[in-house]
Design an enzyme around this catalytic site. Sequence first.
Site, PDB file in Angstrom:
ATOM      1  CG  ASP A   1       2.095  10.820  -2.540  1.00 40.63           C
ATOM      2  OD1 ASP A   1       1.607   9.765  -2.116  1.00 40.63           O
ATOM      3  OD2 ASP A   1       2.085  11.137  -3.740  1.00 40.63           O
TER       4      ASP A   1
ATOM      5  CG  ASP B   1       7.763   5.958 -10.830  1.00 36.81           C
ATOM      6  OD1 ASP B   1       6.619   5.476 -10.733  1.00 36.81           O
ATOM      7  OD2 ASP B   1       8.448   6.287  -9.849  1.00 36.81           O
TER       8      ASP B   1
END
Length: 240
Positions: free
Chosen positions: A131, A9
Site C-alpha cells: 500500500d 472494513d
Amino acid sequence: MITIIPAIDIIEGQCVRLTQGDYAQVKIYAKNPTDVAKQYEDMGITRLHVVDLDGAKSSAPKNLKILESIAVKTSLKVQWGGGVKSTQSLSDVFNAGARYAICGSIAVSDGQLFNEWLEKFSGAKIILGADVRNGRVAVNGWQEDVELSAADLIGSFASLEQVICTDIGRDGMLQGANCELYRELQAAFPAVEIIASGGISDMGDIEELDAQGTRAVVVGKAIYEGRITVKDLKQWLLRG
C-alpha cells in the site's frame, strides 16, 4: 475479465470506512459484517476483502470471531488482512476460515519470515499488501511510511502470486482509481496478479481497469454510497 471484490472494513465489530486511512475519519455503514457478507453472496459475489482495522492498529488480529462467522455462514472466499505479523496470527487467520491472508508490514520488517510463509503456505494463499502513499509504502495500519516503492517491495519476493496495492491518498475519496500505477505494476510483474484498491468511484473506473488488463479490484465506499449498485454488480457478474 476483472474480478470485483467488495470490501468490508471492521472496527469494534462494525462495518466502517476510513478516509485516506485516517482512523479519526470513520463512518459506520453496518452493524453486522456477516449480514453484509451474505448480501454480497446473494448477489453472486464469490470473493470478499475484509480488513481488521483494530488488528492493523494493534499488530494482532482482533476480529477473528467475525471471520469465523462469515466462513461458516457463507461460501465466500475471504481475503483477510490486519495485524498478521506472526506465524501464530497467520495460522489463526487460516484456522478461522480465511482463504487468503494479506500481509504487508511483516514483508517490510522481516522479509525472511515473509518468504518462509510464502514457501510454507504458498503464494496462492499469501497476498502481499503493498500500500502506497505519495509513492512510498505505508505500514502498521498505514500510520508509518517507509523508503520503498510498491515495485521495490514486490520485486523483493520471487514466489509472489498476488499483490493488493491500495493508493492511500485516494482511498475513501471516490475520486477514481490510480490506473497508471496498476498498469505499470502489472507490466513490471506479469506473473503476479495485481489487485487494485483505492478511489473506485463508479463502474467507469472498473471498466477502465478491466480494459487495461488489471485482474482484480477491491471496491468499498462506492458500493456503500450507492455509486455502484446491486444492479451494476449483478450485470457485471452476468457479463463474466
